[in-house]
Design an enzyme around this catalytic site. Structure first.
Site, PDB file in Angstrom:
ATOM      1  N   ASP A 189       0.886  -1.162   0.000  1.00 35.46           N
ATOM      2  CA  ASP A 189       0.000   0.000   0.000  1.00 35.46           C
ATOM      3  C   ASP A 189       0.922   1.209   0.000  1.00 35.46           C
ATOM      4  OD1 ASP A 189      -1.644   2.165   0.567  1.00 35.46           O
ATOM      5  OD2 ASP A 189      -2.951   1.034   1.887  1.00 35.46           O
ATOM      6  N   HIS A 190       0.993   1.917  -1.132  1.00 41.00           N
ATOM      7  CA  HIS A 190       2.027   2.946  -1.271  1.00 41.00           C
ATOM      8  C   HIS A 190       1.858   4.076  -0.262  1.00 41.00           C
ATOM      9  CE1 HIS A 190      -1.161   4.836  -3.713  1.00 41.00           C
ATOM     10  NE2 HIS A 190      -0.566   5.980  -3.428  1.00 41.00           N
ATOM     11  N   LYS A 194       4.893   6.846   2.533  1.00 43.29           N
ATOM     12  CA  LYS A 194       5.013   8.298   2.599  1.00 43.29           C
ATOM     13  C   LYS A 194       5.640   8.724   3.919  1.00 43.29           C
ATOM     14  CE  LYS A 194       1.212   9.221  -0.598  1.00 43.29           C
ATOM     15  NZ  LYS A 194       2.027   9.913  -1.609  1.00 43.29           N
ATOM     16  N   HIS A 252      -6.073   2.258   2.182  1.00 38.83           N
ATOM     17  CA  HIS A 252      -5.311   3.437   2.588  1.00 38.83           C
ATOM     18  C   HIS A 252      -5.790   4.006   3.927  1.00 38.83           C
ATOM     19  CE1 HIS A 252      -3.631   3.168  -1.290  1.00 38.83           C
ATOM     20  NE2 HIS A 252      -4.464   3.945  -1.941  1.00 38.83           N
ATOM     21  N   LYS A 352     -14.194  11.725  -4.789  1.00 44.18           N
ATOM     22  CA  LYS A 352     -13.717  12.268  -6.062  1.00 44.18           C
ATOM     23  C   LYS A 352     -14.389  13.620  -6.312  1.00 44.18           C
ATOM     24  CE  LYS A 352     -11.505   8.450  -7.468  1.00 44.18           C
ATOM     25  NZ  LYS A 352     -10.062   8.395  -7.750  1.00 44.18           N
TER      26      LYS A 352
END
Length: 515
Positions: A189-190, A194, A252, A352
């Site tokens: 999970d990128h 961070k 996320h 969004k």
């Protein structure tokens, strides 16, 4: 990023002709290699269904590096270094469900190992749609590639989504465990790569001013927002089968919440940290389907203009069903049943086509019991102090509090203490994929998601999905068509999301808005 040296390795990228490989993975590997974090003997085998020769794919890879590698680091891209890097890439065309193609892959790997990878270490990266995760891993195992014949290690990186509900996530885990050991599987999970997400550990557990007050005695509530200004674009077919809850919340947002709220680990090793994340997720209240409307809000963006661009309404997007009930916005009031957070709500919000692009965690502290300031005509209650952790676009931390305005009157005004990673440490830090790929190569699974984390997160999210399905069935029984609340692009979502907090006497702390 501190330099870490990895042993010789062969990296096989499945889905190598796709956008993720070209925009993120190849640039990340290039930067690691160019900074000597990867051995110069590194070899990459790109695998996809698209027909390419080795030379043609290297040309494509070079174009991608020149175009995208600069996005990760400040400064111009060293094009000569890019040309040297792509010489180490080979390409194989093949289907993902063809055993013969994987037998050929095994032969290809053996040839590369003999020439360049004597250690026999292999990293398989599945940058593919989730529907081929099972065929790829089964064919790898059947071709004898689940372990290295040369005595090296074999590891597997899998991109999200890890299933689409609890049952499918459990089935995927069972399948993976049939072919690979859990310590070989790195679910990526990128967001966890961070800097600000990782800095939650240091902020919480390394600072005496924060550690004692990180609990229900001092914290009023927590808000976690992941907002995007763009709509779904041309991804209507994919997004209409997914939605905001599956796309962002289950992975996320629940990971960020777990890091924010977990108990201190007994050590900084992978097992200790992931054990505490799982414990936190298990403490999340499971909502009964009949109660979902009380705790969660969903909506869809309508059409409209924002900043000079026109946004097509979600329901009019190509490949989206005209009566779709897929949410482009979700807000969820999460309760955590444990000693530290009992009675402190966590409000999760994502969507969004919203007003601002940001990801941030707001820790909103309780108000003083009797802190009244004379504001001239009438007393004024001091507002809450807020600690904001900005994950994107500009990573940093802000503490908002109140100070007396200059002058004869005792008037308070909100002020901020602001920490920026860019200002404090200069050059832009390495991109998240660089950190995570390097950790996988070093065998450090701390920032990757364990199988039980996936399943307990899906358990809580599936309860919401079940509740929404119940609402839709009840509408059909009545002969109605269920329509989700609409919100205009460039706003902060449907009005019902504001009401969710208003019922608790709270409000969303939108970026750049003082209240």
């Amino acid at each position: 990023m501190p330099r870490k040296s990895t042993p010789s390795v062969l990296i096989v990228i499945f889905g190598a002709s796709g956008d993720l490989a070209k925009r993120k993975l190849l640039p990340a590997l290039f930067h690691l290699w160019n900074e000597d974090s990867l051995p110069k003997s590194l070899r990459i085998l790109a695998y996809a269904r698209t027909q390419f020769s080795d030379a043609a794919y290297r040309d494509e890879a070079l174009k991608s590096l020149i175009e995208h590698a600069g996005d990760m680091h400040e400064g111009d891209v060293d094009q000569e270094a890019c040309r040297r890097f792509v010489k180490q890439i080979e390409y194989q065309t093949g289907a993902y469900d063809d055993p013969a193609a994987f037998d050929a892959l095994a032969e290809n790997i053996a040839t590369i190992d003999k020439a360049h990878n004597e250690a026999g270490n292999h990293l398989f990266y599945l940058a593919t749609p989730p529907n081929v995760f099972m065929p790829i891993t089964e064919n790898l195992a059947n071709a004898g590639l689940a372990s290295s014949s040369s005595g090296g290690w074999t590891r597997l990186i899998i991109e999200k989504p890890f299933g689409h509900d609890l049952a499918s996530a459990h089935a995927l885990n069972q399948h993976l465990h049939k072919n690979f050991a859990e310590d070989q599987v790195f679910r990526i999970d990128h967001y966890l790569g961070k800097e600000t997400v990782q800095n939650i550990f240091v902020l919480r557990f390394g600072n005496g001013i924060f550690e004692p007050i990180w609990n229900r005695n001092y914290v009023d509530h927590v808000q976690i927002t992941v907002a995007e200004t763009l709509g779904i674009g041309e991804r209507g077919g994919y997004y209409d089968r997914s939605g905001a809850l599956r796309d962002m919340v289950q992975n996320h947002m629940m990971q960020v919440m777990a890091l924010t709220a977990m108990e201190p680990p007994v050590g900084m090793d992978a097992k200790s940290i992931r054990d505490q994340k799982v414990n936190l997720l298990r403490s999340v209240q499971r909502i009964a389907p009949a109660d979902v409307e009380r705790f969660a809000v969903r909506g869809q963006y309508s059409g409209g203009g924002v900043d000079g661009r026109e946004v097509t309404a979600y329901l009019k997007t190509p490949e989206v069903e005209p009566d779709s009930t897929t949410e482009t916005f979700v807000a969820w009031r999460v309760g955590i049943d444990n000693w530290r957070w009992q009675g402190v709500p966590f409000y999760l919000r994502t969507g969004k086509a919203l007003a601002s692009k940001l990801t941030e965690v707001n820790i909103v502290f309780r108000k003083p019991p009797l802190m009244l300031v004379d504001n001239g005509d009438s007393p004024m209650q001091m507002p809450n102090n807020v600690l904001s952790l900005r994950i994107q676009p500009d990573e940093g931390i802000t503490l908002t509090f109140d100070a007396k305005k200059p002058g004869p009157l005792v008037e308070a005004e909100r002020v901020q203490m602001d920490f920026s990673y860019l200002k404090a440490f200069g050059a832009q830090r390495g991109e998240a994929y660089e950190r995570l790929i390097l950790d996988a190569l070093l065998g450090d699974s701390t920032l990757f998601i364990r199988h039980d984390e996936v399943e307990v997160a899906w358990d809580r999210v599936t309860a919401l999905l079940d509740g929404w399905e119940k609402q839709e069935k009840e509408a059909k029984t009545r002969g109605d068509t269920l329509r989700l609340p609409q919100y205009r692009p460039g706003t902060w979502g449907p009005a019902a999301a504001d009401e969710l907090l208003k019922r608790d006497g709270r409000y969303w702390r939108n970026n750049g808005v003082k209240r």
